[in-house]
Motif scaffolding. Structure first.
Motif, PDB file in Angstrom:
ATOM      1  N   VAL A 228      -7.478  -3.260   0.820  1.00 33.58           N
ATOM      2  CA  VAL A 228      -8.022  -2.250  -0.095  1.00 33.58           C
ATOM      3  C   VAL A 228      -9.528  -2.100   0.109  1.00 33.58           C
ATOM      4  O   VAL A 228     -10.055  -0.988   0.235  1.00 33.58           O
ATOM      5  CB  VAL A 228      -7.708  -2.617  -1.562  1.00 33.58           C
ATOM      6  CG1 VAL A 228      -8.493  -1.723  -2.522  1.00 33.58           C
ATOM      7  CG2 VAL A 228      -6.213  -2.513  -1.831  1.00 33.58           C
ATOM      8  N   GLU A 232     -11.363   1.302   1.353  1.00 35.29           N
ATOM      9  CA  GLU A 232     -12.308   1.967   0.449  1.00 35.29           C
ATOM     10  C   GLU A 232     -13.721   1.990   1.038  1.00 35.29           C
ATOM     11  O   GLU A 232     -14.459   2.964   0.844  1.00 35.29           O
ATOM     12  CB  GLU A 232     -12.313   1.287  -0.917  1.00 35.29           C
ATOM     13  CG  GLU A 232     -11.043   1.545  -1.717  1.00 35.29           C
ATOM     14  CD  GLU A 232     -11.133   1.025  -3.148  1.00 35.29           C
ATOM     15  OE1 GLU A 232     -12.212   0.516  -3.539  1.00 35.29           O
ATOM     16  OE2 GLU A 232     -10.138   1.127  -3.876  1.00 35.29           O
ATOM     17  N   ASP A 306      -1.537  -1.014   5.043  1.00 29.71           N
ATOM     18  CA  ASP A 306      -2.824  -0.785   4.375  1.00 29.71           C
ATOM     19  C   ASP A 306      -2.685   0.270   3.291  1.00 29.71           C
ATOM     20  O   ASP A 306      -3.251   0.143   2.192  1.00 29.71           O
ATOM     21  CB  ASP A 306      -3.878  -0.338   5.394  1.00 29.71           C
ATOM     22  CG  ASP A 306      -4.352  -1.478   6.283  1.00 29.71           C
ATOM     23  OD1 ASP A 306      -3.654  -2.518   6.337  1.00 29.71           O
ATOM     24  OD2 ASP A 306      -5.399  -1.326   6.933  1.00 29.71           O
ATOM     25  N   TYR A 310      -3.329  -0.031  -0.727  1.00 28.84           N
ATOM     26  CA  TYR A 310      -4.304   0.855  -1.367  1.00 28.84           C
ATOM     27  C   TYR A 310      -3.669   1.648  -2.510  1.00 28.84           C
ATOM     28  O   TYR A 310      -4.221   1.708  -3.620  1.00 28.84           O
ATOM     29  CB  TYR A 310      -4.888   1.798  -0.316  1.00 28.84           C
ATOM     30  CG  TYR A 310      -5.744   2.906  -0.888  1.00 28.84           C
ATOM     31  CD1 TYR A 310      -7.025   2.657  -1.349  1.00 28.84           C
ATOM     32  CD2 TYR A 310      -5.245   4.211  -0.969  1.00 28.84           C
ATOM     33  CE1 TYR A 310      -7.808   3.677  -1.880  1.00 28.84           C
ATOM     34  CE2 TYR A 310      -6.019   5.232  -1.498  1.00 28.84           C
ATOM     35  CZ  TYR A 310      -7.294   4.954  -1.956  1.00 28.84           C
ATOM     36  OH  TYR A 310      -8.062   5.976  -2.485  1.00 28.84           O
TER      37      TYR A 310
END
Length: 682
Positions: A228, A232, A306, A310
């Motif tokens: 995450v 980000e 991923d 997320y």
């Protein structure tokens, strides 16, 4: 926007007993004087006017453990919360007709306040969304899941919204803005000071802890938290800084869907817009093209695991406040304590009322204005708006830096500003929104979806310029560039412990005329708002020479606020806060000249030992009667276009000659600036 640094909630009954005629200085003298009571006379007004005006009040009002600040906004809300609570309890007990606003208010409250039920449900209310994410097998499925979650209110990856076209305000357009971060903005991912680095470390721990609450073991939770943070950080790297988001031209990039596809090779935007519920979109306004280039690259390069991490995080983060106690506690630990400094959680009933306001604000507003904002109060503030507008017109005519042709256009824009005072004539219709007692989470999801669809359905329809974007019980105010309007909710005029009938004009002109009405009017002519014309279109209506002279003055106020240091080494961002600082200064000088036409000013009688001029400036300072925890202040400096309260008072006061006159400010005092260094715009 005025922005009082608090949640958007409601009205004070003080407004209910307004008189038809404005109170006089003699009336004020017969009552306890809240301006006098707040003073700290050990502080010289010329050194720190904010502390002089508010110091005793601040000393007597420590920050509650459950709050990140103590201030006038919290005081306004106390009575409102009590009234909302009473209304909601009554609605929950009533046998209200199915589908009525009362039924919806009652059911939202009943299931929201039921902590036992929430604890039994655990994470079940979001299970269907988590399962949807877990079922993804390839990255090709990510856009459809993102589109679904966005409609439920999850800030996932992209930021679509429907709003007026900045260059054609009669048309509604689809915008795409940067989005998708779990930290407040890009600076939190890259700043290297110890405070921000500590927040980053705490954030990764918080994400991992949330994954553990969802049933993941430590190894998986830590690995997914790292995923995450990495994803980000990539999004943040292509996100624009706070000040860069205030340039309307650079954040207006209109393109066809085909051109958008060329910008982001590999993304099928036509399909994605269809999944977002807008299959007929053919053009879009992209705020930050570089951000969407990164989105396209990430959808090519990041593995599906991923994206699962997320999106799972974004769903859990978005709805954690509605779930069982472990999720609520973990969410508060980071967002409440680490970011904002609160020591204890607000009581559940207040948190539910905040969610209810977000879901059913107009339904609540209808109930309140009937009882708490009487016609007499509305008449007083309608008149106040007219007086402040007239004062602003005189200022435009008299400024020495604007040419005569530009003044004509500026006056036309001013007189075309629509004032919306108190409450709307037309209320939102919630008939399509289902609210029941299944779970708080379900109600919040449905309310988010209702609001999303409400906005989406505006595409292709005429712009409704009568619509309100705030509820009347909101303690805030706003200026809309596209509508060229000021919105002044009834609650914006509320003064804690003081009936409107007992507030003299000096106080009201400072508190409402300057910090609210004059402030919002000035936004139409600040560094950003001045780039829009009288019809709300992004269009240069100034001469080049006028714009240059204006920008020279803006540069001085930017420099002034850049020079203010807080928390040892943090600075106000003068460029990011320029619009609000211009509006604060403009509001003060415009409101002052409106006040000078009142009987109270002309008579010049003292109240509580204070002259009308002194009371006016103290009335303005009352609007920023607040102190904050360091954590909240640090966050504000990084994320907010408003300066901290202390500098919304001391900053502009240093530029106002009448303030020097009122309080005898002399060279050598901390707020003293020589004439040549003072900012004068309006």
């Amino acid at each position: 926007m005025m922005h009082k640094n608090l949640l958007a909630l409601p009205l004070l009954a003080a407004l209910a007993t307004a008189c038809n005629s404005s109170p006089t200085a003699a009336d004020a003298a017969a009552k306890p004087d809240l301006l006098r009571a707040a003073l700290d006379t050990t502080v010289a007004p010329g050194d720190d006017f904010f502390s002089y005006a508010n110091g005793t009040w601040i000393k007597n009002h420590p920050i509650p453990a459950s709050e990140s600040n103590a201030g006038i906004g919290i005081e306004v809300q106390k009575e409102i919360y009590a009234r909302l609570r009473e209304t909601s309890i009554e609605a929950a007990k009533a046998s209200a007709a199915a589908g009525s606003n009362q039924q919806k208010i009652g059911d939202f409250w009943a299931v929201g306040i039921d902590s036992v039920k929430a604890d039994k449900l655990g994470a079940m209310p979001i299970k269907a969304e988590l399962d949807r994410i877990a079922a993804m097998k390839t990255v090709a499925e990510v856009p459809a899941v993102v589109a679904h979650e966005i409609q439920l209110g999850v800030r996932a990856l992209i930021g679509p919204r429907v709003g007026q076209d900045d260059k054609n305000s009669d048309k509604m357009a689809m915008y795409l803005y940067q989005s998708g971060l779990g930290l407040p903005n890009r600076d939190y991912y890259f700043n290297t000071d110890n405070r921000t680095k500590g927040v980053r470390r705490a954030y990764v721990r918080h994400v991992a802890s949330t994954f553990k609450l969802l049933g993941q073991d430590s190894t998986a939770a830590n690995a997914n938290a790292a995923r995450v943070m990495a994803l980000e950080t990539s999004l943040a790297k292509s996100s624009r800084k706070l000040e860069a988001l205030r340039d309307p031209y650079k954040n207006y990039n209109k393109m066809t869907v085909a051109q958008l596809g060329k910008l982001t090779p590999g993304i099928d935007w036509q399909t994605w817009f269809g999944q977002l519920g807008a299959p007929r979109v053919d053009t879009v306004i992209v705020g930050q093209p570089e951000f969407y280039q990164t989105v396209g690259q990430l959808l090519k390069t990041k593995p599906v695991e991923d994206w699962k991490a997320y999106l799972t995080w974004q769903v859990a983060r978005g709805f954690a406040p509605t779930l069982s106690r472990p999720f609520v506690d973990e969410n508060f630990k980071f967002y409440g304590t680490t970011l904002s400094g609160a020591k204890a959680m607000r009581p559940r009933w207040k948190r539910v009322l905040d969610m209810q306001e977000n879901a059913l604000g107009d339904a609540l507003g209808q109930l309140f204005v009937k009882e708490y904002f009487k016609p007499e109060a509305k008449a007083r503030y309608d008149t106040l708006v007219k007086n402040v507008v007239a004062s602003f017109a005189e200022h435009i005519k008299n400024v020495d830096w604007m040419s005569a042709p530009t003044k004509v256009v500026a006056l036309d824009k001013l007189h075309k500003i629509t004032p919306k005072v108190g409450y709307p004539d037309k209320w939102k219709d919630y008939s399509a929104l289902t609210i029941d007692r299944s779970s708080l989470t379900a109600n919040v999801m449905r309310a988010n979806a209702w609001r999303y669809n409400y906005q989406l359905h505006k595409l292709g329809k005429p712009v409704d310029r009568t619509e309100w974007r705030m509820t009347p019980q909101t303690y805030n105010a706003s200026y809309s560039t596209s509508n060229n309007e000021i919105v002044l909710p009834a609650a914006a005029f509320a003064i804690p412990t003081l009936l409107d009938a007992d507030a003299d004009d000096a106080l009201v002109y400072g508190y409402a005329g300057a910090s609210t009405i004059g402030h919002e009017l000035t936004h139409g002519f600040d560094d950003e708002g001045s780039q829009y014309d009288a019809h709300g279109n992004l269009h240069e209506w100034w001469s080049k020479a006028d714009r240059q002279r204006f920008n020279q003055r803006v540069a001085v106020i930017v420099k002034q606020f850049n020079g203010y240091t807080l928390l040892d080494s943090m600075h106000i961002n003068g460029k990011a806060t320029a619009g609000e600082n211009i509006a604060d200064l403009g509001g003060i000088v415009i409101g002052l000249d409106a006040f000078k036409k009142t009987k109270e000013y002309k008579e010049g009688k003292k109240v509580g030992g204070l002259t009308p001029l002194q009371r006016y400036f103290l009335g303005y300072a009352l609007g920023w009667q607040e102190h904050d925890r360091d954590e909240a202040l640090a966050s504000q400096l990084l994320t907010d276009v408003h300066s901290p309260a202390q500098y919304r008072v001391n900053g502009p006061m240093a530029d106002v000659p009448a303030f020097y006159e009122a309080f005898g400010v002399k060279p050598g005092q901390k707020l003293y600036l020589p004439d040549s260094a003072r900012v004068k715009i309006w």
